[in-house]
Design a protein around this motif. Structure first.
Motif, short mmCIF file in Angstrom:
data_model
loop_
_atom_site.label_atom_id
_atom_site.label_comp_id
_atom_site.label_asym_id
_atom_site.label_seq_id
_atom_site.Cartn_x
_atom_site.Cartn_y
_atom_site.Cartn_z
N ASP A 292 36.30 -39.85 -41.18
CA ASP A 292 35.68 -40.13 -42.47
C ASP A 292 34.24 -40.61 -42.28
O ASP A 292 33.33 -40.18 -43.00
N MET B 63 43.74 -44.26 -45.67
CA MET B 63 42.92 -43.28 -44.97
C MET B 63 43.60 -42.98 -43.62
O MET B 63 43.93 -43.90 -42.88
N THR C 76 32.03 -37.66 -41.39
CA THR C 76 31.77 -36.83 -42.57
C THR C 76 30.72 -37.47 -43.46
O THR C 76 29.83 -36.79 -43.97
N ARG C 77 30.78 -38.78 -43.64
CA ARG C 77 29.77 -39.48 -44.44
C ARG C 77 28.39 -39.35 -43.81
O ARG C 77 27.39 -39.18 -44.50
N VAL D 154 29.74 -47.08 -45.00
CA VAL D 154 31.11 -46.79 -44.56
C VAL D 154 31.89 -48.10 -44.55
O VAL D 154 31.32 -49.17 -44.33
N ARG E 197 34.74 -48.39 -35.70
CA ARG E 197 33.51 -47.78 -36.22
C ARG E 197 32.28 -48.51 -35.68
O ARG E 197 31.28 -47.87 -35.32
N ARG F 83 34.71 -34.54 -34.46
CA ARG F 83 35.84 -35.31 -33.95
C ARG F 83 36.64 -34.42 -33.01
O ARG F 83 36.99 -33.30 -33.35
N LYS G 253 42.10 -36.08 -32.82
CA LYS G 253 42.43 -36.31 -34.22
C LYS G 253 43.79 -36.99 -34.31
O LYS G 253 44.54 -37.00 -33.32
N ASP H 71 42.30 -40.95 -41.10
CA ASP H 71 41.35 -40.79 -39.99
C ASP H 71 40.04 -41.50 -40.33
O ASP H 71 39.09 -40.88 -40.80
N PRO H 72 39.95 -42.81 -40.10
CA PRO H 72 38.75 -43.55 -40.47
C PRO H 72 37.50 -43.09 -39.72
O PRO H 72 36.40 -43.07 -40.28
#
Length: 132
Positions: A9, A3, A12-13, A27, A33, A79, A82, A5-6
């Motif tokens: 991601d 992955m 997005t979730r 996640v 995170r 975000r 990036k 861009d954790p």
């Protein structure tokens, strides 16, 4: 596949879970995170999060989404910095999100913090994301 861009991601979730009116989303675990989710919880954008051990060496985070009168508390989450374009800001150049109604999350030399904390400590850094 790795992955790239954790953090993107995870956002997005969260967005997808809010659009589908889910109570929680899962996640993959990472320290970054967890730190960002801690700020989201302090600012009142999520109800909370729990760490779940799936098996040895594999962890997940269950993020409990928050709603108010049937509408998601998080209206927008995006975000800023990036992997292909890092965005750094000094404290004077850091603007307010929706005139102070939203929050920017920064990665500073003293850890990850919300924009109002960074202003109090007079710290700039990488602007990770903005939430409204």
């Amino acid at each position: 596949m790795a992955m790239t861009d954790p953090l993107g991601d995870m956002f997005t979730r969260i967005r997808n879970g809010l659009m589908a009116e889910k109570d929680n989303v899962r996640v993959p675990y990472s320290k970054l995170r967890t730190n960002v989710l801690n700020i989201l919880q302090q600012e009142g954008y999520i109800r909370g999060y729990n760490q779940l051990d799936i098996r040895t060496g594999v962890k997940e985070i269950i993020v409990e989404l928050k709603y108010y009168e049937g509408q998601p508390v998080i209206r927008e989450i995006w975000r800023v910095s990036k992997p292909g374009r890092r965005v750094y800001s000094g404290i004077k150049g850091l603007g307010r999100v929706y005139n102070g109604l939203g929050v920017s999350i920064l990665s500073t030399s003293k850890g990850i913090m919300a924009d109002h904390e960074a202003r109090q400590q007079n710290l700039g850094g990488e602007v990770l994301c903005q939430i409204f």
